[in-house]
Design a protein around this motif. Structure first.
Motif, PDB file in Angstrom:
ATOM      1  N   ASP A   1      25.656   9.020 -50.708  1.00 15.64           N
ATOM      2  CA  ASP A   1      25.064   9.502 -52.476  1.00 15.64           C
ATOM      3  C   ASP A   1      24.194   8.570 -52.464  1.00 15.64           C
TER       4      ASP A   1
ATOM      5  N   MET B   1      35.950  12.702 -53.259  1.00 13.20           N
ATOM      6  CA  MET B   1      35.661  13.683 -52.669  1.00 13.20           C
ATOM      7  C   MET B   1      34.090  13.039 -52.316  1.00 13.20           C
TER       8      MET B   1
ATOM      9  N   TRP C   1      40.072  25.370 -55.934  1.00 15.27           N
ATOM     10  CA  TRP C   1      39.049  25.337 -54.669  1.00 15.27           C
ATOM     11  C   TRP C   1      38.348  27.231 -55.463  1.00 15.27           C
TER      12      TRP C   1
ATOM     13  N   SER D   1      31.388  17.905 -58.228  1.00 14.65           N
ATOM     14  CA  SER D   1      31.912  17.635 -56.063  1.00 14.65           C
ATOM     15  C   SER D   1      33.156  18.262 -55.939  1.00 14.65           C
TER      16      SER D   1
ATOM     17  N   ALA E   1      29.091  13.781 -52.019  1.00 19.97           N
ATOM     18  CA  ALA E   1      28.965  15.197 -52.691  1.00 19.97           C
ATOM     19  C   ALA E   1      27.939  15.123 -52.984  1.00 19.97           C
ATOM     20  N   ARG E   2      26.735  14.599 -52.406  1.00 20.23           N
ATOM     21  CA  ARG E   2      25.390  15.197 -52.202  1.00 20.23           C
ATOM     22  C   ARG E   2      25.057  15.040 -53.643  1.00 20.23           C
TER      23      ARG E   2
ATOM     24  N   HIS F   1      32.271  21.829 -54.782  1.00 12.77           N
ATOM     25  CA  HIS F   1      32.006  22.105 -53.899  1.00 12.77           C
ATOM     26  C   HIS F   1      32.393  21.180 -52.668  1.00 12.77           C
ATOM     27  N   ARG F   2      33.401  20.000 -53.099  1.00 14.41           N
ATOM     28  CA  ARG F   2      33.946  18.936 -51.878  1.00 14.41           C
ATOM     29  C   ARG F   2      35.751  19.358 -51.271  1.00 14.41           C
TER      30      ARG F   2
END
Length: 298
Positions: A261, A226, A169, A158, A229-230, A160-161
């Protein structure tokens, strides 16, 4: 309504008839788990716990990859990477490469927040450098984590969120489309009391202390914060898991689905918190089948 897939004992083709006869594994059974030695040990930092173990299948790749993250209540007390070699050895025999991650836990120098998260991020992204030389297929990757490692595996998939102010990051983290959490404890806010009773861990040990610049410590540490997150999340819990019970997975899946999700919850009949990660357990047929499914394998 949340759909929970319960692998009933009458479906013996999945779990095997031994599932009803085998006693749930104990902590001592778990601590005794081991497997073959890895093919490579790769450091990603100078600290003793900053390394990964690569388990490669025989033959020619590119091989699908499991990013495996051990648990142990975020502490050095309960083992971790050695026990995951039990799963890793079996998966490698099935033609699946395993990236077995070690990291600095909360009671190691530099661990906790943010070091523990930075370690996981570095370890996962190291795959991008090693993929070609080790014949790894980064188009077929699934993160698998146990207990505290379930939290970190869900976080890794996750991240990337992550907000850009987070010390963990990075730009363009390795995409991980699906994650399998085995008795995970990933909602640090909602599960704070469970984490305290099961692991004797406080929020500050896992998520750091709030500050004026970071008043909500869960925004960059808890996968539940988060969302969406797809990614697809599979939450697997033993029937007798008293560390992270089935209701934990149900609650997370409800939050994930509400955010847009997809999530699946599975129960392992007769399984404990430790059957979830043992290739010698009747539960392994269910767990390994989900791993293969996530990688697009039959």
């Amino acid at each position: 309504m949340l759909k929970i897939i319960r692998h009933s004992l009458c479906a013996a083709a999945v779990a095997g008839s031994a599932a009803s006869a085998a006693a749930p594994m104990t902590l001592q059974d778990y601590l005794a788990l081991d497997g073959r030695q890895p093919d490579r040990r790769i450091a990603y930092g100078a600290a003793p716990s900053q390394f990964v173990e690569l388990f490669k299948p025989q033959g020619m790749g590119p091989f699908p990859v499991v990013v495996l993250i051990h648990g142990g209540c975020w502490t050095v007390q309960f083992g971790g990477i050695r026990q995951m070699r039990n799963m890793a050895s079996d998966l490698a025999a099935q033609g699946i490469a395993v990236w077995n991650v070690e990291y600095r836990r909360h009671d190691e120098a530099g661990g906790g927040y943010p070091g523990m998260y930075q370690d996981v991020a570095q370890a996962v992204d190291l795959l991008k450098q090693e993929a070609q030389a080790s014949q790894l297929d980064l188009g077929r990757v699934v993160a698998v984590g146990h207990s505290a490692g379930g939290h970190l595996a869900q976080w890794a998939a996750s991240r990337h969120r992550l907000p850009s102010w987070s010390p963990a990051w990075v730009k363009d983290p390795l995409p991980i489309p699906s994650v399998i959490s085995l008795g995970g404890l990933a909602d640090l806010r909602l599960q704070a009391s469970l984490i305290k009773s099961s692991c004797e861990r406080d929020t500050g040990q896992l998520a750091g202390k709030p500050s004026a610049q970071r008043p909500d410590v869960f925004l960059d540490t808890s996968p539940a914060e988060m969302l969406p997150a797809r990614i697809h999340t599979v939450l697997i819990h033993g029937e007798h898991d008293n560390v992270s019970p089935l209701s934990t997975g149900e609650a997370y899946a409800q939050r994930a689905r509400a955010a847009g999700d997809t999530a699946t919850v599975l129960m392992l009949p007769g399984g404990s918190h430790y059957d979830e990660v043992a290739a010698t357990s009747p539960s392994w047929k269910i767990v390994s089948a989900e791993i293969r499914k996530a990688l697009g394998l039959k």
